[in-house]
Design a protein around this motif. Structure first.
Motif, PDB file in Angstrom:
ATOM      1  N   ARG A 219       0.644  -1.100  -0.046  1.00 42.91           N
ATOM      2  CA  ARG A 219      -0.001   0.139  -0.030  1.00 42.91           C
ATOM      3  C   ARG A 219       0.894   1.151  -0.151  1.00 42.91           C
ATOM      4  NH1 ARG A 219      -3.968  -0.756   4.450  1.00 42.91           N
ATOM      5  NH2 ARG A 219      -2.215  -0.228   5.700  1.00 42.91           N
ATOM      6  N   GLY A 220       2.172   0.958   0.256  1.00 41.82           N
ATOM      7  CA  GLY A 220       3.101   2.306   0.317  1.00 41.82           C
ATOM      8  C   GLY A 220       3.008   3.062   1.619  1.00 41.82           C
ATOM      9  N   PRO A 221       3.525   4.540   1.626  1.00 38.36           N
ATOM     10  CA  PRO A 221       3.557   5.187   0.237  1.00 38.36           C
ATOM     11  C   PRO A 221       4.789   4.767  -0.488  1.00 38.36           C
ATOM     12  CG  PRO A 221       4.133   6.402   2.167  1.00 38.36           C
ATOM     13  CD  PRO A 221       3.859   5.202   2.689  1.00 38.36           C
ATOM     14  N   TRP A 222       4.583   5.038  -1.836  1.00 46.56           N
ATOM     15  CA  TRP A 222       5.705   5.035  -2.751  1.00 46.56           C
ATOM     16  C   TRP A 222       5.871   6.219  -3.451  1.00 46.56           C
ATOM     17  CZ3 TRP A 222       8.449   0.888  -1.558  1.00 46.56           C
ATOM     18  CH2 TRP A 222       7.719  -0.207  -1.100  1.00 46.56           C
ATOM     19  N   PRO A 223       7.079   6.484  -4.170  1.00 46.69           N
ATOM     20  CA  PRO A 223       7.423   7.536  -4.868  1.00 46.69           C
ATOM     21  C   PRO A 223       6.060   8.072  -5.987  1.00 46.69           C
ATOM     22  CG  PRO A 223       9.255   6.513  -4.717  1.00 46.69           C
ATOM     23  CD  PRO A 223       8.388   5.784  -4.151  1.00 46.69           C
ATOM     24  N   ASP A 224       5.694   9.131  -5.857  1.00 43.71           N
ATOM     25  CA  ASP A 224       4.766   9.606  -6.879  1.00 43.71           C
ATOM     26  C   ASP A 224       5.186  10.283  -8.043  1.00 43.71           C
ATOM     27  OD1 ASP A 224       2.468   8.816  -5.257  1.00 43.71           O
ATOM     28  OD2 ASP A 224       2.418  10.739  -4.369  1.00 43.71           O
ATOM     29  N   ASP A 225       6.490  10.934  -7.859  1.00 43.54           N
ATOM     30  CA  ASP A 225       7.254  11.678  -8.951  1.00 43.54           C
ATOM     31  C   ASP A 225       8.004  10.570 -10.111  1.00 43.54           C
ATOM     32  OD1 ASP A 225       8.943  10.747  -6.887  1.00 43.54           O
ATOM     33  OD2 ASP A 225      10.475  12.225  -7.375  1.00 43.54           O
ATOM     34  N   ASP A 226       8.134   9.337  -9.679  1.00 43.84           N
ATOM     35  CA  ASP A 226       8.994   8.504 -10.325  1.00 43.84           C
ATOM     36  C   ASP A 226       8.167   6.994 -10.494  1.00 43.84           C
ATOM     37  OD1 ASP A 226      10.851   6.997 -11.953  1.00 43.84           O
ATOM     38  OD2 ASP A 226      12.486   7.380 -10.613  1.00 43.84           O
ATOM     39  N   PRO A 227       7.390   6.683 -11.229  1.00 45.57           N
ATOM     40  CA  PRO A 227       6.648   5.680 -11.141  1.00 45.57           C
ATOM     41  C   PRO A 227       7.517   4.210 -11.279  1.00 45.57           C
ATOM     42  CG  PRO A 227       5.613   6.978 -12.607  1.00 45.57           C
ATOM     43  CD  PRO A 227       6.805   7.549 -12.233  1.00 45.57           C
ATOM     44  N   GLU A 228       8.643   4.517 -11.851  1.00 52.35           N
ATOM     45  CA  GLU A 228       9.837   3.400 -12.196  1.00 52.35           C
ATOM     46  C   GLU A 228      10.317   3.006 -10.783  1.00 52.35           C
ATOM     47  OE1 GLU A 228      12.378   4.344 -15.176  1.00 52.35           O
ATOM     48  OE2 GLU A 228      11.092   4.176 -16.815  1.00 52.35           O
ATOM     49  N   ARG A 229      10.159   3.881  -9.725  1.00 52.88           N
ATOM     50  CA  ARG A 229      10.642   3.132  -8.561  1.00 52.88           C
ATOM     51  C   ARG A 229       9.668   2.682  -7.546  1.00 52.88           C
ATOM     52  NH1 ARG A 229      12.569   8.777  -5.881  1.00 52.88           N
ATOM     53  NH2 ARG A 229      13.054   7.302  -4.241  1.00 52.88           N
ATOM     54  N   SER A 230       8.383   2.413  -7.957  1.00 48.38           N
ATOM     55  CA  SER A 230       7.231   2.175  -7.184  1.00 48.38           C
ATOM     56  C   SER A 230       7.326   0.568  -7.645  1.00 48.38           C
ATOM     57  CB  SER A 230       5.939   2.569  -7.823  1.00 48.38           C
ATOM     58  OG  SER A 230       4.935   1.962  -7.053  1.00 48.38           O
ATOM     59  N   ILE A 249      -6.909  -6.395  -2.736  1.00 51.41           N
ATOM     60  CA  ILE A 249      -6.012  -5.959  -3.991  1.00 51.41           C
ATOM     61  C   ILE A 249      -7.008  -4.887  -4.851  1.00 51.41           C
ATOM     62  CG2 ILE A 249      -4.787  -6.614  -5.888  1.00 51.41           C
ATOM     63  CD1 ILE A 249      -3.876  -9.052  -4.284  1.00 51.41           C
ATOM     64  N   ASP A 250      -8.271  -5.452  -4.783  1.00 47.71           N
ATOM     65  CA  ASP A 250      -9.147  -4.593  -5.984  1.00 47.71           C
ATOM     66  C   ASP A 250      -9.597  -3.353  -5.497  1.00 47.71           C
ATOM     67  OD1 ASP A 250      -8.583  -6.554  -8.016  1.00 47.71           O
ATOM     68  OD2 ASP A 250     -10.549  -7.494  -7.623  1.00 47.71           O
ATOM     69  N   ALA A 251      -9.940  -3.408  -4.171  1.00 46.51           N
ATOM     70  CA  ALA A 251     -10.749  -2.521  -3.165  1.00 46.51           C
ATOM     71  C   ALA A 251      -9.641  -1.211  -3.171  1.00 46.51           C
ATOM     72  CB  ALA A 251     -11.281  -3.138  -1.919  1.00 46.51           C
ATOM     73  N   GLU A 252      -8.699  -1.720  -2.698  1.00 48.03           N
ATOM     74  CA  GLU A 252      -7.517  -0.907  -2.373  1.00 48.03           C
ATOM     75  C   GLU A 252      -6.472  -0.413  -3.557  1.00 48.03           C
ATOM     76  OE1 GLU A 252      -5.519  -1.695   1.396  1.00 48.03           O
ATOM     77  OE2 GLU A 252      -7.253  -2.552   1.978  1.00 48.03           O
ATOM     78  N   ARG A 253      -6.691  -1.091  -4.725  1.00 52.87           N
ATOM     79  CA  ARG A 253      -6.050  -0.740  -6.003  1.00 52.87           C
ATOM     80  C   ARG A 253      -4.400  -1.009  -5.798  1.00 52.87           C
ATOM     81  NH1 ARG A 253      -7.919   4.557  -8.837  1.00 52.87           N
ATOM     82  NH2 ARG A 253      -6.926   3.627 -10.613  1.00 52.87           N
ATOM     83  N   LEU A 254      -4.195  -1.953  -5.082  1.00 48.74           N
ATOM     84  CA  LEU A 254      -2.811  -2.339  -4.712  1.00 48.74           C
ATOM     85  C   LEU A 254      -1.849  -2.845  -5.855  1.00 48.74           C
ATOM     86  CD1 LEU A 254      -3.468  -4.073  -1.084  1.00 48.74           C
ATOM     87  CD2 LEU A 254      -2.961  -1.844  -1.430  1.00 48.74           C
TER      88      LEU A 254
END
Length: 375
Positions: A219-230, A249-254
């Motif tokens: 669920r993160g958080p993960w970097p928003d500025d660089d999708p390739e780091r997520s 997974i579907d409900a939280e869009r994981l």
């Protein structure tokens, strides 16, 4: 020597381990009998490895009538064995109940009786009535087995505390994994990973594997500025929790993909940035042994036999500690140098792991025999 293996229903590591022991013992000229449910013979083909097979129903859950029949059948079938080796708590308890207790039988009966060795491959994690019943089975094994082999130190401590007379570490090696059939880029394209880090988990979708923790981390958080780091989390395996896991997974869009059972695990390992294991308990999981042998980084929970298996390679975190696990993932995927260093450490540890010959030699020692096939 005549060896009788007793095992219950299994579709995974326990059945493969017994098959490996059967092959090694037969190759050394010993006679082997495997006693267990028809399903294990159909899945693992012990007769194909040179053993005789006798069908006895050893179910997953206690059943008084069926268990009584199984006790009598195991006693009859193993009567001529030089050693009886049961695998798993249920099979071990049923084999033990088919023997007279050494504290009650005559010295002559005890001397004539084949030694009983029990390998415990899993810890007791259930509570309630099931936990109570399995706790009683542990006491049966501890009190009646001549030798108990355990896949983790905590299991050994528990059995010793329950009165087991001789507790030793089990050697449960993984077979060398076959080479990958596809290149990492092809696999990553199939997964839709692009250039994102791929975190692979190989696990049955069951309570013991702690997959809720994995979803919390995803669920993160993960970097928003660089999708390739997520990172993209992928899980290879099937089990009873698929529907609730997929619903979350579907409900939280994981960023998690449940792959189901796969026959291309070597391909997935080659494409993975690292392997993540979130189990609440493990012994010597074959999936992590395979990961080490192919030299992939490991992040795992510090439970059961995992620390001893990793031997300093990989990153250990407390079970259920979402923040610690997320931090370990973030630090790894953010540092390509760390990925390379951990991969090298895994490969070194993988080269040190015991193999099938080591396991058979150890088991011969546990049986009180020497392997006379060696020079």
């Amino acid at each position: 020597m005549r060896v009788a293996f007793v095992l219950g229903t299994t579709s995974g590591g326990t059945g493969r381990h017994v098959h490996m022991l059967v092959e090694g013992l037969v190759r050394r000229g010993h006679q082997v009998l495997v006693v267990g449910p028809r399903s294990v013979e159909e899945r693992f083909s012990y007769t194909g490895a040179g053993a005789r097979f006798a069908e006895v129903t050893v179910s997953d859950r206690p059943h008084p009538f069926n268990d009584a029949r199984a006790v009598l059948a195991i006693r009859r079938l193993t009567r001529g064995a030089d050693v009886v080796h049961a695998h798993g708590l249920r099979a071990g308890a049923l084999a033990a109940l088919g023997r007279r207790s050494p504290r009650r039988g005559s010295s002559r009966a005890v001397a004539a009786r084949a030694p009983l060795v029990v390998t415990l491959h899993n810890a007791l994690t259930a509570g309630g009535l099931i936990g109570l019943v399995y706790g009683l089975l542990e006491r049966v094994v501890a009190g009646r087995a001549d030798r108990v082999l355990v896949v983790s130190p905590d299991l050994g401590e528990r059995m010793a505390a329950l009165g087991a007379r001789d507790v030793r570490a089990a050697v449960v090696p993984a077979p060398p994994p076959p080479p990958a059939r596809r290149g990492p880029e092809e696999v990553r394209a199939e997964l839709g990973a692009g250039r994102r880090p791929v975190l692979l988990t190989i696990a049955r979708l069951a309570q013991q594997k702690g997959l809720d923790t994995l979803l919390d981390v995803a669920r993160g958080p993960w970097p928003d500025d660089d999708p390739e780091r997520s990172p993209l989390f992928v899980v290879a395996g099937e089990g009873p929790l698929r529907e609730p896991l997929q619903a979350r997974i579907d409900a939280e869009r994981l960023p998690v993909t449940l792959l189901g059972n796969r026959d291309d695990v070597p391909d997935l390992l080659a494409a993975a940035t690292a392997v993540v294991a979130t189990a609440r308990w493990e012994g010597q999981p074959l999936s992590l042994s395979e990961t080490l042998m192919v030299g992939r980084p490991v992040i795992a929970t510090e439970v059961g036999g995992i620390p001893g298996l990793l031997g300093g390679a990989g990153v250990l975190v407390p079970y259920g500690d979402v923040e610690a696990l997320r931090r370990a993932v973030q630090e790894l995927v953010g540092d390509p140098g760390a990925v390379e260093r951990m991969a090298e450490a895994s490969a070194r540890r993988g080269a040190e792991l015991p193999d099938a010959d080591d396991a058979v030699e150890r088991i011969m020692s546990d049986y009180g025999q020497e392997d006379r096939t060696k020079d």
